[in-house]
Design a protein around this motif. Structure first.
Motif, PDB file in Angstrom:
ATOM      1  N   GLY A  11    -102.011  -7.924 -97.184  1.00  0.00           N
ATOM      2  CA  GLY A  11    -102.146  -8.979 -97.644  1.00  0.00           C
ATOM      3  C   GLY A  11    -103.456 -10.400 -96.583  1.00  0.00           C
ATOM      4  O   GLY A  11    -103.280 -10.984 -97.454  1.00  0.00           O
ATOM      5  N   VAL A  12    -103.787  -9.865 -95.437  1.00  0.00           N
ATOM      6  CA  VAL A  12    -104.312 -10.631 -94.607  1.00  0.00           C
ATOM      7  C   VAL A  12    -105.260 -10.054 -94.074  1.00  0.00           C
ATOM      8  O   VAL A  12    -105.584  -9.085 -94.157  1.00  0.00           O
ATOM      9  N   PRO A  14    -108.037  -8.725 -92.268  1.00  0.00           N
ATOM     10  CA  PRO A  14    -107.433  -8.007 -90.485  1.00  0.00           C
ATOM     11  C   PRO A  14    -107.796  -8.306 -89.216  1.00  0.00           C
ATOM     12  O   PRO A  14    -107.208  -8.605 -88.358  1.00  0.00           O
ATOM     13  N   GLU A  15    -109.021  -9.450 -89.310  1.00  0.00           N
ATOM     14  CA  GLU A  15    -109.317 -10.829 -88.768  1.00  0.00           C
ATOM     15  C   GLU A  15    -108.242 -11.366 -87.875  1.00  0.00           C
ATOM     16  O   GLU A  15    -108.084 -12.090 -86.546  1.00  0.00           O
ATOM     17  N   ASP A  16    -107.425 -12.012 -88.956  1.00  0.00           N
ATOM     18  CA  ASP A  16    -106.337 -12.874 -88.915  1.00  0.00           C
ATOM     19  C   ASP A  16    -104.964 -12.619 -88.606  1.00  0.00           C
ATOM     20  O   ASP A  16    -104.144 -13.700 -88.468  1.00  0.00           O
ATOM     21  N   VAL A  17    -104.349 -11.355 -89.099  1.00  0.00           N
ATOM     22  CA  VAL A  17    -103.410 -10.685 -88.289  1.00  0.00           C
ATOM     23  C   VAL A  17    -102.830 -11.276 -87.004  1.00  0.00           C
ATOM     24  O   VAL A  17    -102.747 -11.386 -86.132  1.00  0.00           O
ATOM     25  N   GLN A  18    -102.002 -12.028 -87.286  1.00  0.00           N
ATOM     26  CA  GLN A  18    -100.835 -11.959 -86.534  1.00  0.00           C
ATOM     27  C   GLN A  18     -99.237 -10.791 -85.594  1.00  0.00           C
ATOM     28  O   GLN A  18     -98.855  -9.832 -86.146  1.00  0.00           O
ATOM     29  N   LEU A  19     -98.831 -11.576 -84.684  1.00  0.00           N
ATOM     30  CA  LEU A  19     -97.709 -10.239 -83.879  1.00  0.00           C
ATOM     31  C   LEU A  19     -96.861 -10.232 -84.548  1.00  0.00           C
ATOM     32  O   LEU A  19     -96.040 -11.227 -84.983  1.00  0.00           O
ATOM     33  N   THR A  20     -96.160  -8.990 -84.598  1.00  0.00           N
ATOM     34  CA  THR A  20     -94.842  -9.381 -85.464  1.00  0.00           C
ATOM     35  C   THR A  20     -93.708  -9.732 -84.191  1.00  0.00           C
ATOM     36  O   THR A  20     -93.671  -9.853 -83.444  1.00  0.00           O
ATOM     37  N   GLU A  21     -91.988  -9.655 -85.095  1.00  0.00           N
ATOM     38  CA  GLU A  21     -91.079  -9.355 -84.093  1.00  0.00           C
ATOM     39  C   GLU A  21     -91.715  -8.530 -82.928  1.00  0.00           C
ATOM     40  O   GLU A  21     -91.080  -8.793 -81.760  1.00  0.00           O
ATOM     41  N   GLU A  22     -91.811  -7.258 -83.663  1.00  0.00           N
ATOM     42  CA  GLU A  22     -91.399  -6.191 -82.325  1.00  0.00           C
ATOM     43  C   GLU A  22     -93.118  -6.335 -81.411  1.00  0.00           C
ATOM     44  O   GLU A  22     -92.757  -6.421 -79.986  1.00  0.00           O
ATOM     45  N   TYR A 207    -100.921   2.260 -93.829  1.00  0.00           N
ATOM     46  CA  TYR A 207    -101.351   1.660 -95.156  1.00  0.00           C
ATOM     47  C   TYR A 207    -100.871   2.649 -96.294  1.00  0.00           C
ATOM     48  O   TYR A 207    -101.574   1.891 -97.517  1.00  0.00           O
ATOM     49  N   LEU A 208    -100.509   4.284 -96.551  1.00  0.00           N
ATOM     50  CA  LEU A 208     -99.982   4.817 -97.348  1.00  0.00           C
ATOM     51  C   LEU A 208     -98.226   3.732 -98.092  1.00  0.00           C
ATOM     52  O   LEU A 208     -98.856   3.915 -98.837  1.00  0.00           O
ATOM     53  N   ALA A 209     -98.140   3.091 -96.592  1.00  0.00           N
ATOM     54  CA  ALA A 209     -96.863   3.009 -97.731  1.00  0.00           C
ATOM     55  C   ALA A 209     -97.084   1.534 -98.891  1.00  0.00           C
ATOM     56  O   ALA A 209     -96.616   0.973 -99.406  1.00  0.00           O
ATOM     57  N   ALA A 210     -98.541   1.084 -97.651  1.00  0.00           N
ATOM     58  CA  ALA A 210     -98.794   0.043 -98.524  1.00  0.00           C
ATOM     59  C   ALA A 210     -99.310  -0.477 -99.375  1.00  0.00           C
ATOM     60  O   ALA A 210     -99.118  -0.863-100.563  1.00  0.00           O
ATOM     61  N   ARG A 211     -99.930   0.880 -99.496  1.00  0.00           N
ATOM     62  CA  ARG A 211    -100.195   1.526-101.320  1.00  0.00           C
ATOM     63  C   ARG A 211     -99.475   1.659-102.222  1.00  0.00           C
ATOM     64  O   ARG A 211     -99.621   1.539-103.580  1.00  0.00           O
TER      65      ARG A 211
END
Length: 215
Positions: A11-12, A14-22, A207-211
Motif C-alpha cells: 500500500g505504499v 514504490p518510490e517510498d518503500v522503506q527497508l524491512t527488519e531483514e 505480488y501474488l501474496a499481496a493480491r
C-alpha cells in the motif's frame, strides 16, 4: 550495491518503500564487511530505500542523491490478469534485453540506459574520489555491469542482484573496466540460505501474496 530488502506491495508508493527488519540486517552485514574500505563519496538514487541502506553501510558520509539513477519504472499492472503479470515479471530480465522492451509495461530498457549511463560517465570524470560507493537498484546495477563487461550500451539481464548485494568494479583512467565481484551477499556469502529463485520471481510471489490478501 543494491539496496537491502523492501516490500513493494503493502500500500505504499514504490518510490517510498522503506527497508524491512531483514533489510536492515542485510545492510548491517554489508557495513561490517566494508568497514575498512576508505570510501570517498557515497551516491544513491535519492529514493528512501537507497538512502536508508547507504546511511547504515557508510554512516560517516552524507549520501548524494542522483535521481536519474533511480530504478527502471514499471507501468500500471493493476488491470492485468495474474498470468500476464507473472509472464512479465519472470521474463523481465532474461538474456540480452532489447532496448525497446518496456519494463512491466512502463519505461523501456533503452530509456533506462539513456539516463543511467551518462550519470555513470559524469561520475567517472570527477577527480575527487578514488573509492565510490553507489547504492542503487537491481535494474540500474545490471545496466552498469553490462557496460562494464561489454563496453557497450546493452542490457544483460542474467546478472542476479540480491537485496543488499555488493558488486566490486575497478575503472582505469583510460576507461577500462575490471569486474572483481558480482552479487556478493555479505549476510549469506555462498548463497546457501537463498532460495533458487531470482529477484523477479520473488517479486512475483510477493505480488501474488499481496493480491490474494486483498479483500
Amino acid at each position: 550495491m543494491r539496496h537491502a530488502q523492501v516490500r513493494y506491495f503493502e500500500g505504499v508508493d514504490p518510490e517510498d518503500v522503506q527497508l524491512t527488519e531483514e533489510g536492515r540486517r542485510q545492510a548491517e552485514a554489508a557495513a561490517a564487511q566494508l568497514l575498512a574500505i576508505p570510501v570517498d563519496r557515497v551516491v544513491t538514487s535519492g529514493l528512501p530505500r537507497t538512502t536508508e541502506t547507504a546511511r547504515i553501510v557508510a554512516p560517516a558520509h552524507e549520501p548524494e542523491a542522483r535521481y536519474p539513477l533511480r530504478e527502471i519504472e514499471s507501468g500500471d499492472i493493476r488491470g492485468l490478469s495474474p498470468g500476464e503479470v507473472q509472464e512479465m515479471m519472470t521474463a523481465a530480465f532474461r538474456g540480452v534485453v532489447p532496448r525497446e522492451t518496456p519494463f512491466l509495461g512502463g519505461e523501456t530498457i533503452g530509456a533506462l540506459l539513456d539516463r543511467v549511463l551518462p550519470e555513470v560517465d559524469a561520475l567517472l570524470e570527477a577527480d575527487d574520489w578514488d573509492v565510490l560507493l553507489l547504492v542503487l537498484h537491481g535494474g540500474v546495477n545490471r545496466a552498469i555491469l553490462s557496460r562494464a563487461i561489454t563496453g557497450e550500451e546493452v542490457f544483460l539481464g542474467g546478472f542476479e542482484q540480491s537485496p543488499g548485494c555488493v558488486n566490486v568494479l575497478d575503472v582505469s583512467p583510460r576507461g577500462e573496466w575490471i569486474v572483481r565481484a558480482v552479487n556478493h551477499t555479505p549476510y549469506d556469502p555462498a548463497h546457501a540460505r537463498s532460495p533458487r529463485t531470482t529477484t523477479m520471481e520473488d517479486l512475483w510471489a510477493e505480488y501474488l501474496a499481496a493480491r490474494e490478501s486483498t479483500p
